[in-house]
Write an enzyme that holds these catalytic residues in place. Structure first.
Site, PDB file in Angstrom:
ATOM      1  N   CYS A 246       0.471  -0.761  -0.036  1.00 37.55           N
ATOM      2  CA  CYS A 246       0.032   0.031   0.033  1.00 37.55           C
ATOM      3  C   CYS A 246       0.684   1.486   0.335  1.00 37.55           C
ATOM      4  O   CYS A 246       1.987   1.060   0.730  1.00 37.55           O
ATOM      5  CB  CYS A 246      -0.843  -0.165   1.283  1.00 37.55           C
ATOM      6  SG  CYS A 246      -2.093   1.430   1.189  1.00 37.55           S
TER       7      CYS A 246
ATOM      8  N   CYS B 268       0.361   3.191   3.939  1.00 37.56           N
ATOM      9  CA  CYS B 268       0.716   2.492   4.903  1.00 37.56           C
ATOM     10  C   CYS B 268       1.811   1.557   5.323  1.00 37.56           C
ATOM     11  O   CYS B 268       2.098   0.726   6.001  1.00 37.56           O
ATOM     12  CB  CYS B 268       0.132   2.052   5.760  1.00 37.56           C
ATOM     13  SG  CYS B 268      -0.649   0.282   4.643  1.00 37.56           S
TER      14      CYS B 268
ATOM     15  N   CYS C  48      -6.408  -4.617 -19.673  1.00 35.16           N
ATOM     16  CA  CYS C  48      -7.791  -3.421 -19.145  1.00 35.16           C
ATOM     17  C   CYS C  48      -6.378  -1.668 -18.928  1.00 35.16           C
ATOM     18  O   CYS C  48      -7.551  -1.335 -18.970  1.00 35.16           O
ATOM     19  CB  CYS C  48      -8.377  -3.868 -17.721  1.00 35.16           C
ATOM     20  SG  CYS C  48      -6.760  -3.761 -15.970  1.00 35.16           S
TER      21      CYS C  48
ATOM     22  N   CYS D 219      -7.096  -1.270   1.036  1.00 31.34           N
ATOM     23  CA  CYS D 219      -5.907  -1.613   1.877  1.00 31.34           C
ATOM     24  C   CYS D 219      -7.250  -2.288   3.808  1.00 31.34           C
ATOM     25  O   CYS D 219      -7.092  -1.203   3.790  1.00 31.34           O
ATOM     26  CB  CYS D 219      -5.029  -0.886   2.304  1.00 31.34           C
ATOM     27  SG  CYS D 219      -3.616  -0.972   3.867  1.00 31.34           S
TER      28      CYS D 219
ATOM     29  N   CYS E   8      -4.764   0.541   6.310  1.00 28.40           N
ATOM     30  CA  CYS E   8      -5.209   1.929   6.667  1.00 28.40           C
ATOM     31  C   CYS E   8      -6.365   2.072   6.219  1.00 28.40           C
ATOM     32  O   CYS E   8      -7.280   4.029   5.521  1.00 28.40           O
ATOM     33  CB  CYS E   8      -4.252   2.852   5.778  1.00 28.40           C
ATOM     34  SG  CYS E   8      -4.129   3.074   4.792  1.00 28.40           S
TER      35      CYS E   8
ATOM     36  N   HIS F 159      -8.461   3.075  -0.975  1.00 33.53           N
ATOM     37  CA  HIS F 159      -8.974   2.958  -2.157  1.00 33.53           C
ATOM     38  C   HIS F 159      -7.718   2.483  -2.744  1.00 33.53           C
ATOM     39  O   HIS F 159      -7.387   2.930  -3.915  1.00 33.53           O
ATOM     40  CB  HIS F 159     -10.063   3.161  -2.671  1.00 33.53           C
ATOM     41  CG  HIS F 159     -10.201   3.323  -4.404  1.00 33.53           C
ATOM     42  ND1 HIS F 159     -11.767   3.019  -4.353  1.00 33.53           N
ATOM     43  CD2 HIS F 159      -9.861   3.654  -5.252  1.00 33.53           C
ATOM     44  CE1 HIS F 159     -11.598   2.368  -5.222  1.00 33.53           C
ATOM     45  NE2 HIS F 159     -10.531   2.914  -6.189  1.00 33.53           N
TER      46      HIS F 159
ATOM     47  N   HIS G 119     -10.833  -2.452  -8.036  1.00 29.52           N
ATOM     48  CA  HIS G 119     -12.407  -3.207  -7.780  1.00 29.52           C
ATOM     49  C   HIS G 119     -11.481  -4.693  -8.200  1.00 29.52           C
ATOM     50  O   HIS G 119     -10.408  -4.780  -9.274  1.00 29.52           O
ATOM     51  CB  HIS G 119     -12.625  -2.513  -8.344  1.00 29.52           C
ATOM     52  CG  HIS G 119     -13.111  -1.619  -8.179  1.00 29.52           C
ATOM     53  ND1 HIS G 119     -13.089   0.291  -8.564  1.00 29.52           N
ATOM     54  CD2 HIS G 119     -14.934  -1.402  -7.355  1.00 29.52           C
ATOM     55  CE1 HIS G 119     -13.530   0.723  -8.192  1.00 29.52           C
ATOM     56  NE2 HIS G 119     -14.029   0.442  -7.353  1.00 29.52           N
TER      57      HIS G 119
ATOM     58  N   ASP H 299     -13.242 -12.008 -13.913  1.00 29.63           N
ATOM     59  CA  ASP H 299     -13.197 -12.271 -15.373  1.00 29.63           C
ATOM     60  C   ASP H 299     -11.818 -13.265 -15.385  1.00 29.63           C
ATOM     61  O   ASP H 299     -11.176 -12.091 -16.639  1.00 29.63           O
ATOM     62  CB  ASP H 299     -13.533 -11.050 -16.543  1.00 29.63           C
ATOM     63  CG  ASP H 299     -12.799 -10.170 -15.926  1.00 29.63           C
ATOM     64  OD1 ASP H 299     -12.211  -9.873 -14.678  1.00 29.63           O
ATOM     65  OD2 ASP H 299     -13.162  -9.103 -16.641  1.00 29.63           O
TER      66      ASP H 299
ATOM     67  N   ARG I   3      -9.481 -11.157 -10.710  1.00 30.51           N
ATOM     68  CA  ARG I   3      -8.748 -10.403 -11.751  1.00 30.51           C
ATOM     69  C   ARG I   3      -9.182  -8.961 -10.963  1.00 30.51           C
ATOM     70  O   ARG I   3      -9.866  -8.520 -10.349  1.00 30.51           O
ATOM     71  CB  ARG I   3      -9.527  -9.328 -13.509  1.00 30.51           C
ATOM     72  CG  ARG I   3      -8.460  -9.057 -13.725  1.00 30.51           C
ATOM     73  CD  ARG I   3      -8.740  -8.157 -14.729  1.00 30.51           C
ATOM     74  NE  ARG I   3     -10.340  -7.860 -15.645  1.00 30.51           N
ATOM     75  CZ  ARG I   3     -10.954  -6.842 -14.932  1.00 30.51           C
ATOM     76  NH1 ARG I   3     -10.160  -5.310 -15.269  1.00 30.51           N
ATOM     77  NH2 ARG I   3     -12.415  -6.235 -15.563  1.00 30.51           N
TER      78      ARG I   3
ATOM     79  N   CYS J 180      -8.257  -5.167 -10.114  1.00 31.98           N
ATOM     80  CA  CYS J 180      -7.937  -4.358 -11.089  1.00 31.98           C
ATOM     81  C   CYS J 180      -7.035  -3.453  -9.777  1.00 31.98           C
ATOM     82  O   CYS J 180      -8.067  -2.427  -9.549  1.00 31.98           O
ATOM     83  CB  CYS J 180      -8.229  -3.723 -12.071  1.00 31.98           C
ATOM     84  SG  CYS J 180      -8.589  -2.842 -13.068  1.00 31.98           S
TER      85      CYS J 180
END
Length: 173
Positions: free
Chosen positions: A85, A88, A103, A134, A137, A140, A143, A147, A155, A157
């Site tokens: 992360c 942190c 992607c 995470c 902490c 974000h 996602h 697939d 996956r 992403c």
């Protein structure tokens, strides 16, 4: 003095009940310890996050933003090591599970271990997705989609700005 059998039965019944209650309480305490994925949570004020992160990292990690596809520094990286992360330093993914999904973001088939990421439903922008964060902490990361390659079929992403790469040599230290 002779005690009746029902008094002894009652005493034994009460003693067994107390032992059962004590065992259940001990079990609850142990279960709570196991449920808590991390005792060393990282909690900072918004000002502290802004000070410690780049503007792009702050936008993605704290405001749930995303980087444009094919622009992040790790989307086509093939080095051996660990991804942590960016906020942190918590170990999230390993390079052995990274693959090219096409992607435009770094994609992983699984996290580093069972407690390496947290997730929740994300219904933003009229879509139903699973957000990955995470666990230490709450930052974000991206996602997860169903697939990906076998055997997981997943996956992950992930935004490059939400992670940092540690080479195999530095991740062993």
């Amino acid at each position: 003095m002779k005690k009746s059998p029902w008094v002894l039965t009652l005493v034994l019944f009460l003693a067994a009940g107390l032992l059962t209650v004590a065992a259940k309480e001990k079990s609850k305490k142990n279960a709570k310890k196991k449920e808590t994925p991390m005792e060393d949570k990282v909690v900072k004020t918004d000002a502290e996050w802004k000070k410690n992160l780049t503007p792009e990292q702050y936008e993605i990690l704290r405001k749930k933003g995303t980087e444009k596809p094919f622009t992040g520094k790790y989307w086509k990286s093939h080095e051996k090591g660990t991804y942590v992360c960016a906020a942190c330093g918590f170990k999230l993914f390993v390079s052995d599970d990274k693959f090219d999904s096409g992607c435009g973001w770094p994609s992983f088939s699984k996290p580093a271990n069972d407690k390496a990421v947290a997730s929740q439903v994300d219904s933003s922008f009229g879509m139903n997705r699973t957000e990955v964060m995470c666990p230490r902490c709450g930052g974000h990361l991206g996602h997860v989609f169903e697939d990906g390659p076998k055997p997981t079929g997943l996956r992950y992403c992930i935004n490059s700005a939400s992670i940092e790469f540690k080479t195999e040599d530095s991740s062993k230290k």
